[in-house]
Motif scaffolding. Structure first.
Motif, PDB file in Angstrom:
ATOM      1  N   UNK A 143       0.845  -1.200   0.000  1.00  0.00           N
ATOM      2  CA  UNK A 143       0.000   0.000   0.000  1.00  0.00           C
ATOM      3  C   UNK A 143       0.879   1.248   0.000  1.00  0.00           C
ATOM      4  N   UNK A 144       0.503   2.278  -0.763  1.00  0.00           N
ATOM      5  CA  UNK A 144       1.336   3.488  -0.815  1.00  0.00           C
ATOM      6  C   UNK A 144       1.608   4.086   0.559  1.00  0.00           C
ATOM      7  N   UNK A 145       0.626   4.026   1.464  1.00  0.00           N
ATOM      8  CA  UNK A 145       0.827   4.578   2.805  1.00  0.00           C
ATOM      9  C   UNK A 145       1.912   3.814   3.552  1.00  0.00           C
ATOM     10  N   UNK A 146       1.958   2.493   3.319  1.00  0.00           N
ATOM     11  CA  UNK A 146       2.965   1.670   3.975  1.00  0.00           C
ATOM     12  C   UNK A 146       4.347   2.004   3.425  1.00  0.00           C
ATOM     13  N   UNK A 147       4.446   2.100   2.113  1.00  0.00           N
ATOM     14  CA  UNK A 147       5.731   2.425   1.487  1.00  0.00           C
ATOM     15  C   UNK A 147       6.253   3.757   2.009  1.00  0.00           C
ATOM     16  N   UNK A 148       5.362   4.745   2.121  1.00  0.00           N
ATOM     17  CA  UNK A 148       5.783   6.059   2.614  1.00  0.00           C
ATOM     18  C   UNK A 148       6.222   5.983   4.072  1.00  0.00           C
ATOM     19  N   UNK A 149       5.474   5.223   4.891  1.00  0.00           N
ATOM     20  CA  UNK A 149       5.845   5.121   6.302  1.00  0.00           C
ATOM     21  C   UNK A 149       7.154   4.364   6.497  1.00  0.00           C
ATOM     22  N   UNK A 150       7.389   3.354   5.681  1.00  0.00           N
ATOM     23  CA  UNK A 150       8.654   2.616   5.792  1.00  0.00           C
ATOM     24  C   UNK A 150       9.835   3.531   5.480  1.00  0.00           C
ATOM     25  N   UNK A 151       9.654   4.411   4.509  1.00  0.00           N
ATOM     26  CA  UNK A 151      10.705   5.379   4.214  1.00  0.00           C
ATOM     27  C   UNK A 151      10.919   6.309   5.401  1.00  0.00           C
ATOM     28  N   UNK A 152       9.825   6.713   6.031  1.00  0.00           N
ATOM     29  CA  UNK A 152       9.932   7.584   7.202  1.00  0.00           C
ATOM     30  C   UNK A 152      10.626   6.863   8.351  1.00  0.00           C
ATOM     31  N   UNK A 153      10.236   5.613   8.599  1.00  0.00           N
ATOM     32  CA  UNK A 153      10.865   4.838   9.665  1.00  0.00           C
ATOM     33  C   UNK A 153      12.350   4.612   9.388  1.00  0.00           C
ATOM     34  N   UNK A 154      12.701   4.612   8.109  1.00  0.00           N
ATOM     35  CA  UNK A 154      14.097   4.443   7.739  1.00  0.00           C
ATOM     36  C   UNK A 154      14.919   5.706   7.866  1.00  0.00           C
ATOM     37  N   UNK A 155      14.289   6.805   8.279  1.00  0.00           N
ATOM     38  CA  UNK A 155      15.042   8.027   8.514  1.00  0.00           C
ATOM     39  C   UNK A 155      14.611   9.218   7.693  1.00  0.00           C
TER      40      UNK A 155
END
Length: 466
Positions: A143-155
């Motif tokens: 899901x696009x929201x997940x992809x965006x959050x994973x990037x955020x969690x990655x820094x």
């Protein structure tokens, strides 16, 4: 004072509701809630207020998309009035269990609270769609929201979804070695504790597999069935509280007198005595979940779609329409045929629902219920339709719910839905193809069944006023 006499000037002259006014000390934070809204305040916060040990269980409640609710509630030290609205009149009570109201974007505060062992419970009312689950309940890692959050969690920044924020907080708890806790899902999902587990562990695993292992070993996911009709608060409600109580409360919440909470699961770090307010703890929750999801929520969705097509705005208005009442009676008959006969007191539950739905003083708006249809229909209509078909019956009443939703996608302004783009993209010129394509957004298996597609096609347009 009459509510009709309450104006901005008179409201400004009234003392503001706060802990000093009520001489009500704040309990220490031991619970965190994600999804600060009216239902949370009328339900989980209200139940915590009823607990005999409420003085030990303060709640820090975080908003979802916007900070507004936190800002207004924080100005009142977390206090608010619950207005129980019955046909005979209103009763008013102040709830003080929320001791912090926080903007959901404040992920540092969330992580800080989860990083201390004193925090024992996280409750969730984040809406069904926010679990980012596939139709089979598995986590949608693409899901696009997940992809965006994973990037955020990655820094790359702060996560914006409730799942991403919760996973960040759980990571802080692991780092602090703060021990186990319980996550309690209070959204209208079948087997909601398991859905929450798959979503939280799925998000954690996509970021850091070792964190997913820690979450699985240290987090209990509690399943619940929640039930209390809670419409949106209006300016008239604010005036009614001021007139009856003599103080200004910018954040009252209106609810029906009825409330139910059924829970199943472990609380490794403790919990409030919610049973003092009537909460029920059971080993097997699925029958209670299905009773509520099908009979109450299913009827709500059927009324939301058929009722709006027939020109109604509220549940009470739709129920007064013989067509709508007959439709939910037929749906209830189908649902009841697929529920256990023992223990659930289905006839009494149905009678109570009719009385609750008929409460014209609770303005439960159909447009609000109609949101997120593709997600809700999977849990409210599809299981009953599948069970009826498996038993050799048509399932026409459950199918009518889905067909009415299909009609609403054409007859009404676009409905808020996690698949709104996919709904809009369906070809409107090919009627049979449209039915199949829309049904596929709800349940791909049913969409592949020609007999079900034919049934849906035959029901399209039948709810319209003659």
């Amino acid at each position: 004072m009459s509510a009709d006499l309450i104006t901005e000037d008179t409201m400004a002259d009234l003392p503001r509701l706060n802990r000093t006014l009520r001489s009500l000390p704040a309990a220490p934070v031991r619970m965190v809630h994600l999804g600060l809204g009216a239902f949370h305040r009328s339900h989980q916060a209200w139940y915590t207020e009823q607990a005999s040990d409420a003085g030990n269980w303060g709640i820090a409640s975080f908003t979802g998309r916007r900070p507004d609710a936190a800002l207004t509630l924080a100005a009142q030290d977390g206090l608010f009035t619950v207005v129980e609205r019955a046909d005979a009149g209103d009763t008013f009570s102040v709830v003080g269990s929320i001791v912090e109201a926080v903007d959901g974007a404040d992920v540092a505060r969330l992580a800080g609270l989860l990083a201390v062992s004193q925090t024992a419970v996280v409750t969730l009312t984040i809406t069904e769609a926010a679990y980012l689950a596939n139709p089979d309940g598995s986590f949608n890692s693409a899901a696009p929201e997940v992809v965006a959050d994973l990037a955020a969690l990655g820094g790359a920044g702060d996560p914006v979804t409730p799942l991403g924020r919760l996973v960040l907080g759980l990571a802080a708890r692991r780092t602090a070695d703060a021990g186990p806790l319980a996550v309690v899902c209070c959204d209208n999902l079948s087997n909601n504790g398991e859905v929450a587990r798959q979503s939280v562990v799925g998000m954690a695993n996509a970021w850091d597999p070792s964190l997913a292992e820690w979450v699985s070993a240290n987090t209990s996911f509690v399943s619940t069935s929640v039930d209390r009709i809670t419409p949106r608060t209006t300016p008239e409600d604010v005036a009614a509280v001021a007139a009856a109580c003599g103080y200004a409360d910018s954040s009252p919440v209106v609810a029906e007198p009825f409330a139910s909470w059924v829970l199943s699961g472990d609380f490794p770090a403790g919990r409030p005595r919610w049973e003092d307010g009537g909460a029920l703890f059971v080993e097997e929750i699925e029958p209670y979940e299905n009773r509520k999801l099908w009979l109450l929520n299913g009827a709500h969705s059927l009324l939301a779609y058929a009722g709006q097509l027939r020109g109604h705005a509220t549940v009470a208005e739709a129920l007064a329409d013989p067509f709508c009442r007959d439709a939910i009676t037929a749906f209830w008959d189908e649902a009841e045929a697929n529920l256990p006969a023992e223990g659930l007191q289905i006839p009494a539950y149905r009678e109570a629902l009719l009385a609750r739905f008929s409460n014209a003083r609770i303005a439960h708006h159909l447009a609000q219920i109609a949101m997120d249809g593709t997600t809700k229909l999977r849990m409210r209509a599809v299981p009953v339709l599948r069970a009826e078909r498996a038993a050799g019956r048509s399932g026409a009443a459950a199918a009518l719910m889905i067909a009415s939703w299909m009609d609403c996608t054409v007859a009404l302004p676009p409905l808020q839905d996690p698949l709104s783009a996919e709904v809009a993209a369906v070809n409107a010129d090919d009627e049979s193809g449209r039915v199949r394509a829309l049904l596929a957004l709800v349940d791909a298996g049913l969409a592949a069944d020609d007999a079900v597609v034919d049934l849906m096609s035959s029901l399209r347009g039948t709810t319209a006023v003659a």
